[in-house]
Design an enzyme around this catalytic site. Structure first.
Site, PDB file in Angstrom:
ATOM      1  N   HIS A  93       0.833  -1.201   0.000  1.00 15.11           N
ATOM      2  CA  HIS A  93       0.000   0.000   0.000  1.00 15.11           C
ATOM      3  C   HIS A  93       0.869   1.252   0.000  1.00 15.11           C
ATOM      4  CE1 HIS A  93      -3.933  -1.971   0.862  1.00 15.11           C
ATOM      5  NE2 HIS A  93      -3.145  -2.910   1.369  1.00 15.11           N
ATOM      6  N   ASP A 142       0.163   4.277   0.857  1.00 18.12           N
ATOM      7  CA  ASP A 142       0.028   5.078   2.074  1.00 18.12           C
ATOM      8  C   ASP A 142       0.521   4.348   3.315  1.00 18.12           C
ATOM      9  OD1 ASP A 142      -2.107   3.350   1.657  1.00 18.12           O
ATOM     10  OD2 ASP A 142      -3.550   4.576   2.727  1.00 18.12           O
ATOM     11  N   GLY A 190      -9.972  -2.500   3.305  1.00 13.57           N
ATOM     12  CA  GLY A 190     -10.616  -1.968   4.498  1.00 13.57           C
ATOM     13  C   GLY A 190     -11.133  -3.091   5.382  1.00 13.57           C
ATOM     14  N   HIS A 206      -9.117  -7.969  -1.157  1.00 16.53           N
ATOM     15  CA  HIS A 206      -8.725  -8.277   0.215  1.00 16.53           C
ATOM     16  C   HIS A 206      -9.783  -9.221   0.793  1.00 16.53           C
ATOM     17  CE1 HIS A 206      -5.953  -4.880  -0.007  1.00 16.53           C
ATOM     18  NE2 HIS A 206      -5.511  -5.164   1.209  1.00 16.53           N
ATOM     19  N   GLU A 243      -8.440 -12.091   5.487  1.00 15.38           N
ATOM     20  CA  GLU A 243      -7.386 -11.510   6.324  1.00 15.38           C
ATOM     21  C   GLU A 243      -7.853 -11.510   7.774  1.00 15.38           C
ATOM     22  OE1 GLU A 243      -4.757  -7.392   6.757  1.00 15.38           O
ATOM     23  OE2 GLU A 243      -6.530  -7.411   5.465  1.00 15.38           O
TER      24      GLU A 243
END
Length: 362
Positions: free
Chosen positions: A21, A23, A181, A208, A211
């Site tokens: 990522h 960020d 998210g 995603h 997880e």
């Protein structure tokens, strides 16, 4: 060279990175510098070393939701074209310095509109930073190819718009789409419109899944949404039984994941921080690798986990006793699973990865 790679030796090995990522990988000094320029005064420290330590400590939270909280600071300093360009440029520099030869970096444009930038302006700035970074690294003798995945936040309602953004920039450096998210309460199927749009345009996407949430998230990502890859996917271990004799039995979901060669973007250190696994030793990476799943090694968030591709590889070597042939296999797995064209993937494997490993293996 022996078959037990050292960290210094691993740093020389070519690497392919699929899950990182933007960020989550800033330099602490850059966070401080941009914060001063834009007047952001919310940082917990004005010392780079202390700030790096704070990010690492806060991220070791035991839950995905708490793990995501420190991102408010990095996102806050990525709200101008200049900042986005700089962060993207430095990302390329840092990866190339770690001998990464191919990377797909992801970020969520919707998190960078606080100062009035449009989605197109945001992506333009990041791609320009990548391109400039690639040129600089090639000139310095450490060539790298970096491509972009645009991410939609799963709790928001912008996924179709972000998917359209991915298609608009598909010939300019964006190679795919993602949703990210908190998983709990936000299943992938909420974003079917975006995934259908990507499929209608013959485009690639990862999700995603598995997880922080379990098998239902993985099932939806594969069966309902048609994901080309899984971001993390670590909870697929819940569909695998290991007998007392060591015999491995796959459940139906695990079997189809393996049989279809759906790549797993595994991020060992991050998975420990979020509580997905208790430790690297208890991570199912080795079980999945031995069972011939398409496993790849990734950093997730280099700042938050205080990590690099070399460090992730070395932790696996230390824990599971992997040798050079294993590291090469994981690297080629990643390159095979990249979202660029087949001939580009093959060129990097045959002309970069295999020859450089041949030298290391001796």
């Amino acid at each position: 060279m022996t078959d037990m790679p050292t960290l210094d030796a691993i740093r020389q090995a070519p690497k392919a990175l699929l899950h990182d990522h933007l960020d989550g990988g800033l330099r602490p000094e850059t966070v401080l510098d941009i914060a001063g320029q834009v007047g952001y005064d919310g940082l917990p420290s004005t010392d780079a070393g202390e700030l790096a330590s704070w990010f690492r400590t806060q991220s070791h939270s035991g839950s995905l939701e708490r793990y995501l909280e420190p991102f408010s600071h990095t996102v806050a300093v990525m709200q101008t074209p200049e900042a986005l360009y700089r962060v993207a440029y430095e990302c390329v520099e840092d990866l190339a310095a770690d001998a990464v030869v191919y990377a797909e970096i992801r970020f969520a444009p919707e998190l960078h509109i606080n100062r009035g930038l449009t989605f197109d302006e945001i992506v333009d700035a990041v791609l320009a930073g990548f391109a400039a970074g690639e040129r600089a690294c090639a000139g310095a003798g450490c060539p790298i190819k970096v491509r972009l995945l645009v991410t939609a936040m799963r709790h928001a309602a912008m996924s179709r718009e972000i998917a359209e953004l991915a298609i608009r920039f598909r010939d300019k450096g964006v190679v795919g789409f993602d949703i990210a998210g908190a998983e709990a309460g936000y299943p992938p199927s909420r974003h079917l419109d975006a995934f259908e749009y990507m499929r209608d345009n013959n485009a690639r996407f990862t999700i995603h899944a598995g997880e922080a949430f379990g098998l239902p998230s993985i099932h939806e990502a594969i069966a309902f949404c048609g994901a080309d890859r899984l971001g993390h996917g670590v909870r697929i271990v819940d569909d695998i039984e290991v007998g007392l004799d060591g015999d491995v039995k796959l459940g139906r979901l695990a079997a189809i994941l393996r049989d279809k060669r759906i790549p797993l973007e595994l991020c060992p250190s991050s998975n420990v921080q979020t509580g997905a696994v208790a430790s690297i030793a208890e991570h199912p990476f080795d079980l999945l690798a031995r069972s011939r799943f398409r496993v790849t090694v990734n950093t997730d968030n280099r700042l938050m986990s205080d990590t690099s591709m070399s460090q992730e590889m070395y932790r696996l070597v230390e824990t599971f006793g992997y040798g050079w042939s294993d590291i090469q296999r994981f690297t080629i797995n990643a390159m095979k699973s990249a979202f660029i064209a087949f001939d580009e993937r093959l060129e990097i494997i045959d002309e970069v990865i295999k020859p450089r490993f041949a030298v290391l293996i001796g």
